[in-house]
Motif scaffolding. Structure first.
Motif, short mmCIF file in Angstrom:
data_model
loop_
_atom_site.label_atom_id
_atom_site.label_comp_id
_atom_site.label_asym_id
_atom_site.label_seq_id
_atom_site.Cartn_x
_atom_site.Cartn_y
_atom_site.Cartn_z
N LYS A 148 2.36 1.81 -3.48
CA LYS A 148 1.34 2.31 -4.41
C LYS A 148 1.05 3.78 -4.14
CE LYS A 148 -3.13 1.53 -6.29
NZ LYS A 148 -4.40 0.95 -6.30
N LYS A 149 0.95 4.15 -2.89
CA LYS A 149 0.71 5.55 -2.53
C LYS A 149 1.89 6.43 -2.98
CE LYS A 149 -1.05 6.29 1.50
NZ LYS A 149 -1.25 6.49 2.95
N LYS A 179 0.83 -1.20 0.00
CA LYS A 179 0.00 0.00 0.00
C LYS A 179 0.87 1.25 0.00
CE LYS A 179 -3.66 2.25 2.61
NZ LYS A 179 -4.50 2.21 3.80
N ASP A 199 1.72 6.80 -6.81
CA ASP A 199 0.65 7.71 -7.19
C ASP A 199 1.04 9.17 -6.95
OD1 ASP A 199 -0.92 5.60 -7.98
OD2 ASP A 199 -2.14 5.58 -6.16
N ARG A 200 1.73 9.41 -5.86
CA ARG A 200 2.18 10.76 -5.56
C ARG A 200 3.22 11.23 -6.57
NH1 ARG A 200 5.28 12.11 -0.12
NH2 ARG A 200 6.87 11.05 -1.31
#
Length: 64
Positions: free
Chosen positions: A55-56, A52, A59-60
């Protein structure tokens, strides 16, 4: 930071090892088998937590 994508799989390897270790200790009648299963559970938790987080992080970076 591409190595973050692959280091999460180290936790799965630890989980597999500690499940094997726990089963082996359980078959031998050793009382410390529960510790191996607890560590394996923590390793699985860390795998999903890292996944997680990566992925975060990706995305950032895509937004910038």
């Amino acid at each position: 930071m591409g190595y973050l994508k692959y280091t999460q799989y180290v936790y799965i390897a630890f989980a597999v090892y500690f499940v094997y270790d726990g089963i082996t200790k359980l078959n031998e009648g050793n009382d410390t088998s529960s510790l191996s299963f607890i560590i394996a559970g923590m390793a699985v938790f860390m795998f999903f937590f890292r996944r997680k987080f990566v992925k975060k992080f990706d995305d950032r970076n895509k937004k910038q």
